[in-house]
Design a protein around this motif. Structure first.
Motif, PDB file in Angstrom:
ATOM      1  N   LEU A 168       0.824  -1.224   0.000  1.00 43.97           N
ATOM      2  CA  LEU A 168       0.000   0.000   0.000  1.00 43.97           C
ATOM      3  C   LEU A 168       0.853   1.267   0.000  1.00 43.97           C
ATOM      4  O   LEU A 168       0.318   2.368   0.068  1.00 43.97           O
TER       5      LEU A 168
ATOM      6  N   ALA B 273      -1.973   3.892  -0.887  1.00 50.63           N
ATOM      7  CA  ALA B 273      -2.836   4.585   0.079  1.00 50.63           C
ATOM      8  C   ALA B 273      -2.090   5.076   1.309  1.00 50.63           C
ATOM      9  O   ALA B 273      -2.452   6.098   1.885  1.00 50.63           O
ATOM     10  N   THR B 274      -1.043   4.372   1.735  1.00 54.79           N
ATOM     11  CA  THR B 274      -0.376   4.790   2.976  1.00 54.79           C
ATOM     12  C   THR B 274       0.839   5.692   2.711  1.00 54.79           C
ATOM     13  O   THR B 274       1.652   5.928   3.607  1.00 54.79           O
TER      14      THR B 274
ATOM     15  N   THR C 282      -1.626  10.231   5.746  1.00 55.35           N
ATOM     16  CA  THR C 282      -1.519   9.540   4.459  1.00 55.35           C
ATOM     17  C   THR C 282      -2.564  10.035   3.469  1.00 55.35           C
ATOM     18  O   THR C 282      -3.621  10.553   3.858  1.00 55.35           O
TER      19      THR C 282
ATOM     20  N   GLY D 192      -4.420   8.111   1.546  1.00 50.68           N
ATOM     21  CA  GLY D 192      -5.645   7.300   1.665  1.00 50.68           C
ATOM     22  C   GLY D 192      -6.486   7.734   2.854  1.00 50.68           C
ATOM     23  O   GLY D 192      -7.716   7.773   2.787  1.00 50.68           O
TER      24      GLY D 192
ATOM     25  N   SER E 224     -10.231   9.312   2.540  1.00 51.52           N
ATOM     26  CA  SER E 224     -11.329   8.571   3.206  1.00 51.52           C
ATOM     27  C   SER E 224     -11.999   9.432   4.266  1.00 51.52           C
ATOM     28  O   SER E 224     -13.195   9.308   4.509  1.00 51.52           O
TER      29      SER E 224
ATOM     30  N   ILE F 199      -9.835   6.664  -7.632  1.00 47.75           N
ATOM     31  CA  ILE F 199      -9.511   6.135  -6.307  1.00 47.75           C
ATOM     32  C   ILE F 199      -9.808   4.641  -6.323  1.00 47.75           C
ATOM     33  O   ILE F 199     -10.928   4.238  -6.665  1.00 47.75           O
TER      34      ILE F 199
ATOM     35  N   ALA G 242     -10.514   1.251  -4.651  1.00 48.23           N
ATOM     36  CA  ALA G 242     -11.001   0.685  -3.392  1.00 48.23           C
ATOM     37  C   ALA G 242     -10.944  -0.837  -3.492  1.00 48.23           C
ATOM     38  O   ALA G 242     -11.155  -1.407  -4.560  1.00 48.23           O
TER      39      ALA G 242
ATOM     40  N   VAL H  32      -9.468   2.192   0.799  1.00 49.55           N
ATOM     41  CA  VAL H  32      -8.703   2.748  -0.321  1.00 49.55           C
ATOM     42  C   VAL H  32      -7.355   2.044  -0.353  1.00 49.55           C
ATOM     43  O   VAL H  32      -6.684   1.937   0.689  1.00 49.55           O
TER      44      VAL H  32
ATOM     45  N   VAL I  19      -4.317   5.459  -5.398  1.00 47.37           N
ATOM     46  CA  VAL I  19      -4.898   6.603  -6.106  1.00 47.37           C
ATOM     47  C   VAL I  19      -4.155   6.722  -7.427  1.00 47.37           C
ATOM     48  O   VAL I  19      -2.918   6.703  -7.438  1.00 47.37           O
TER      49      VAL I  19
END
Ligand SMILES: Cc1cc2nc3c(=O)[nH]c(=O)nc-3n(C[C@H](O)[C@H](O)[C@H](O)COP(=O)(O)OP(=O)(O)OC[C@H]3O[C@@H](n4cnc5c(N)ncnc54)[C@H](O)[C@@H]3O)c2cc1C
Length: 287
Positions: free
Chosen positions: A57, A71-72, A108, A110, A114, A133, A135, A164, A167
């Motif tokens: 991620l 995401a992270t 982050t 994500g 979110s 995005i 998911a 998520v 992106v």
């Protein structure tokens, strides 16, 4: 205040994390928005699923059509990464306005998307950059266009068993100029109002591409299609009218930071400045 009691799990793979998601659990990424909400007892999940150890991620990946951001990935990574500086300088600039360094180190992309705060930079940038995005949930992965993702203040299209994972930012065309103008009461505060613009110039000096996004002035970040349509094919003489259309498009709230009227005034000023800056860079890009 202290948070209500919760169990805590730190999976190392996406399938493990997804198996833990449901109505009583919450993903925790940087914790920079979630922990205050727990401390104020605005949320009472029975389980926190910490996704910080899931390697897949994290980080940036180039493809022929887009940049994929895990995401992270932290705000700070996006602020300092050479690829972002070279290909999405408006995103790098926006990250400098997110809170303070300590928060940018942990927060982050994500988590910010979110959380969907109407005065947060990432949702506005996702709209401006036509982000997709990605998911993931029990039935697999799906792409959600940014314009369908943000449904209201702190409300997104994510289902409670989804998260998520990435992106995707489609590459901008060469010569795209950008502008980013934020007003906040103090450095590091959430924006009182903010505008960002992308423009491209044709050889005849006309605008061949126009995108305009705002935040802090409505229930969600937003694009201003009326202003974009006006700008297309016209010249900088249309910037004043575009700013007026933007002012008419928003429904700003009155809160402790500013009145609705002052926010609407800021929209006019910031849109004008963002368009001028984007146009200057678009013309430089042509030279
Ligand atoms: C003092 C202060 C000032 C701040 N100022 C700003 C500012 O100016 N601009 C700004 O944009 N932000 C600001 N923030 C918020 C900060 O940017 C957060 O980092 C960000 O909003 C949330 O990211 P996070 O990774 O910390 O998410 P977390 O706090 O861990 O999570 C936030 C929410 O998103 C959910 N979530 C997290 N990751 C995912 C995922 N991958 N999939 C699904 N759900 C997920 C969580 O369950 C939670 O509901 C500020 C925060 C503080 C404490």
């Amino acid at each position: 205040m202290k948070p209500p009691p919760f169990d805590y799990s730190r999976p190392t793979s996406l399938p493990e994390a997804l198996a833990l998601l449901g109505p009583d659990s919450k993903v925790i990424a940087g914790g920079q928005s979630l922990l205050p909400m727990l401390n104020f007892r605005l949320l009472r999940p029975s389980l926190l699923v910490d996704i910080g150890r899931i390697q897949s991620l994290r980080g940036l990946h180039e493809t022929p059509t887009h940049l994929e951001i895990g995401a992270t990935t932290s705000h700070r990574t996006l602020e300092t990464h050479p690829l972002v500086a070279a290909r999405f300088p408006v995103l790098a600039e926006a990250m400098r306005h997110v809170a303070h360094l300590a928060i940018r180190n942990r927060g982050t992309i994500g988590g910010s998307l979110s959380h969907a705060d109407p005065a947060a930079e990432h949702p506005m940038l996702a709209l401006l950059l036509d982000a997709q995005i990605q998911a993931a949930g029990p039935s697999g992965k799906r792409q959600i266009p940014a314009r369908k993702f943000f449904q209201g203040s702190l409300t997104t299209a994510l289902l409670e068993d989804e998260m998520v994972v990435a992106v995707r930012l489609p590459w901008l065309r060469p010569g795209t100029g950008w502008g980013f103008e934020e007003f906040a009461l103090r450095a590091g505060d959430f924006a009182t109002a903010c505008a960002a613009a992308l423009l491209r110039a044709g050889p005849d000096g006309r605008i061949t591409e126009a995108r305009l996004a705002l935040m802090g002035v409505d229930e969600t970040a937003l694009r201003v299609p009326e202003a974009e349509a006006l700008l297309l094919g016209s010249s900088p003489s249309a910037f004043g009218e575009a700013a007026r259309l933007a002012q008419a498009a928003v429904r700003p709230a009155t809160d402790i930071r500013a009145s609705s009227g002052f926010r609407r005034h800021l929209v006019g000023v910031l849109v004008g400045r963002a368009l001028e800056a984007a146009w200057g860079r678009a013309r430089e890009g042509q030279a």
